[in-house]
Design a protein around this motif. Structure first.
Motif, PDB file in Angstrom:
ATOM      1  N   PRO A 190      -8.760   3.011  -4.055  1.00  0.00           N
ATOM      2  CA  PRO A 190      -9.980   2.900  -3.254  1.00  0.00           C
ATOM      3  C   PRO A 190     -10.892   4.116  -3.413  1.00  0.00           C
ATOM      4  O   PRO A 190     -10.435   5.256  -3.387  1.00  0.00           O
ATOM      5  N   GLY A 191     -12.175   3.838  -3.608  1.00  0.00           N
ATOM      6  CA  GLY A 191     -13.160   4.897  -3.747  1.00  0.00           C
ATOM      7  C   GLY A 191     -13.214   5.525  -5.125  1.00  0.00           C
ATOM      8  O   GLY A 191     -14.111   6.318  -5.424  1.00  0.00           O
ATOM      9  N   LEU A 192     -12.234   5.175  -5.977  1.00  0.00           N
ATOM     10  CA  LEU A 192     -12.140   5.810  -7.297  1.00  0.00           C
ATOM     11  C   LEU A 192     -12.218   4.794  -8.438  1.00  0.00           C
ATOM     12  O   LEU A 192     -13.032   4.942  -9.346  1.00  0.00           O
TER      13      LEU A 192
ATOM     14  N   ALA B 225      -3.098   2.139  -3.961  1.00  0.00           N
ATOM     15  CA  ALA B 225      -2.530   3.486  -4.041  1.00  0.00           C
ATOM     16  C   ALA B 225      -3.498   4.496  -3.451  1.00  0.00           C
ATOM     17  O   ALA B 225      -4.682   4.512  -3.801  1.00  0.00           O
ATOM     18  N   LEU B 226      -2.987   5.328  -2.539  1.00  0.00           N
ATOM     19  CA  LEU B 226      -3.764   6.398  -1.927  1.00  0.00           C
ATOM     20  C   LEU B 226      -3.078   7.733  -2.210  1.00  0.00           C
ATOM     21  O   LEU B 226      -1.854   7.792  -2.317  1.00  0.00           O
ATOM     22  N   GLU B 227      -3.865   8.796  -2.289  1.00  0.00           N
ATOM     23  CA  GLU B 227      -3.289  10.129  -2.426  1.00  0.00           C
ATOM     24  C   GLU B 227      -2.783  10.604  -1.070  1.00  0.00           C
ATOM     25  O   GLU B 227      -3.508  10.564  -0.075  1.00  0.00           O
ATOM     26  N   ALA B 228      -1.534  11.047  -1.037  1.00  0.00           N
ATOM     27  CA  ALA B 228      -0.939  11.596   0.177  1.00  0.00           C
ATOM     28  C   ALA B 228      -0.536  13.045  -0.076  1.00  0.00           C
ATOM     29  O   ALA B 228      -0.419  13.469  -1.226  1.00  0.00           O
ATOM     30  N   TYR B 229      -0.329  13.782   1.008  1.00  0.00           N
ATOM     31  CA  TYR B 229       0.160  15.157   0.900  1.00  0.00           C
ATOM     32  C   TYR B 229       1.066  15.445   2.085  1.00  0.00           C
ATOM     33  O   TYR B 229       0.581  15.724   3.188  1.00  0.00           O
ATOM     34  N   PRO B 230       2.397  15.332   1.883  1.00  0.00           N
ATOM     35  CA  PRO B 230       3.336  15.514   2.995  1.00  0.00           C
ATOM     36  C   PRO B 230       3.200  16.855   3.715  1.00  0.00           C
ATOM     37  O   PRO B 230       3.445  16.939   4.923  1.00  0.00           O
ATOM     38  N   GLY B 231       2.814  17.906   2.986  1.00  0.00           N
ATOM     39  CA  GLY B 231       2.687  19.227   3.599  1.00  0.00           C
ATOM     40  C   GLY B 231       1.720  19.261   4.763  1.00  0.00           C
ATOM     41  O   GLY B 231       1.897  20.029   5.717  1.00  0.00           O
TER      42      GLY B 231
ATOM     43  N   LEU C 296       0.861  -1.177   0.000  1.00  0.00           N
ATOM     44  CA  LEU C 296       0.000   0.000   0.000  1.00  0.00           C
ATOM     45  C   LEU C 296       0.898   1.226   0.000  1.00  0.00           C
ATOM     46  O   LEU C 296       1.831   1.315   0.802  1.00  0.00           O
ATOM     47  N   GLY C 297       0.630   2.148  -0.923  1.00  0.00           N
ATOM     48  CA  GLY C 297       1.477   3.327  -1.043  1.00  0.00           C
ATOM     49  C   GLY C 297       0.701   4.621  -0.947  1.00  0.00           C
ATOM     50  O   GLY C 297      -0.458   4.695  -1.367  1.00  0.00           O
ATOM     51  N   GLY C 298       1.346   5.631  -0.380  1.00  0.00           N
ATOM     52  CA  GLY C 298       0.827   6.995  -0.386  1.00  0.00           C
ATOM     53  C   GLY C 298       1.612   7.794  -1.411  1.00  0.00           C
ATOM     54  O   GLY C 298       2.840   7.863  -1.344  1.00  0.00           O
TER      55      GLY C 298
END
Length: 270
Positions: free
Chosen positions: A154-156, A165-171, A58-60
């Protein structure tokens, strides 16, 4: 049963040796995320090949997975996710820039861009932004490769559920750790001692588990030094995305709130 691996991916739409896509790999042991290693991918082809590795993982990924519905409807683009992404991928960047610029030009000052519902909670740039940072190009370069690799979004979009794959945002996580302090720059002259100290403070907080994610980062001395020394912040951003992905893996619906727009998606831990 094989242990699931976790990844955090600091993405760039134009990877090269001097500015690669950076991947942090880790494993979860209780509430401890152990960093296994960092990998540099210096081309989009290398990124596609990396995505093809078998699961379970599983990746962000630090790139937008969707566009604002308001924009999509206004432009008359498909409102089915798979059809929209295929349409977007088929356009060249000059065409996208012209359409997005015309959309912005027709709107009042202070509200030029359309936003996804997740942008506000995450403090993220609108996914239609084509400069500073050019996240629209990250979507254009990255998302079609995720889809082509057949990973599960997921969800898309349904895919291989052993590769998620998930969307991540390090900020988002960075702000929780150090507020609005700047910790990175690709410009040599801006790679200041203050930014170095900010990276050190972030790594200290991650190792001590001082975030709402409830996870503690486990590093070797060499890994700690590498994260702090990287003035571009790319390695640290990949690790932040890794922690967001690992947290999301343990949540119902990967931490998505109820009623997320299936055209726009959601940012892990927002």
């Amino acid at each position: 049963m094989q242990e699931r691996r976790f990844f955090g991916v600091d993405f760039t739409s134009a990877p090269r040796r001097a500015k690669p896509i950076t991947v942090a790999a880790g494993g979860l042991h209780g509430a401890v995320v152990r960093l296994h290693g960092l990998t540099a991918l210096d081309s989009l082809e290398a990124f596609s090949a990396w995505l093809a590795q078998p699961g379970p993982w599983l990746g962000g990924f630090d790139l937008p997975f969707g566009l604002p519905r308001e924009l999509v409807v206004q432009l008359g683009w498909p409102t089915d996710y798979a059809a929209l992404m295929a349409h977007y991928a088929a356009l060249d960047r000059a065409d996208i820039r012209a359409r997005f610029a015309a959309f912005c030009d027709a709107r009042p000052a202070g509200a030029k861009f359309a936003h996804r519902a997740c942008d506000g909670p995450a403090g993220a740039s609108p996914s239609m932004k084509w400069v500073n940072p050019p996240v629209a190009w990250m979507l254009h370069a990255g998302l079609p490769r995720l889809i082509a690799a057949g990973v599960h979004l997921p969800g898309l979009l349904a895919g291989d559920e052993a590769r998620i794959a998930l969307e991540a945002y390090p900020g988002l996580l960075a702000r929780e750790l150090i507020g609005r302090r700047s910790y990175k720059s690709d410009t040599k002259a801006a790679q200041t001692p203050e930014r170095l100290i900010a990276r050190k403070d972030m790594v200290d907080a991650l190792e001590q588990g001082r975030t709402q994610l409830g996870l503690r980062l486990k590093l070797s001395h060499a890994q700690r030094d590498e994260l702090v020394a990287d003035a571009s912040g790319d390695r640290l951003d990949a690790v932040l995305a890794l922690l967001q992905a690992t947290w999301a893996a343990g949540q119902p619906r990967y931490g998505w709130p109820e009623g997320v727009d299936p055209l726009e998606g959601w940012i892990a831990s927002a």
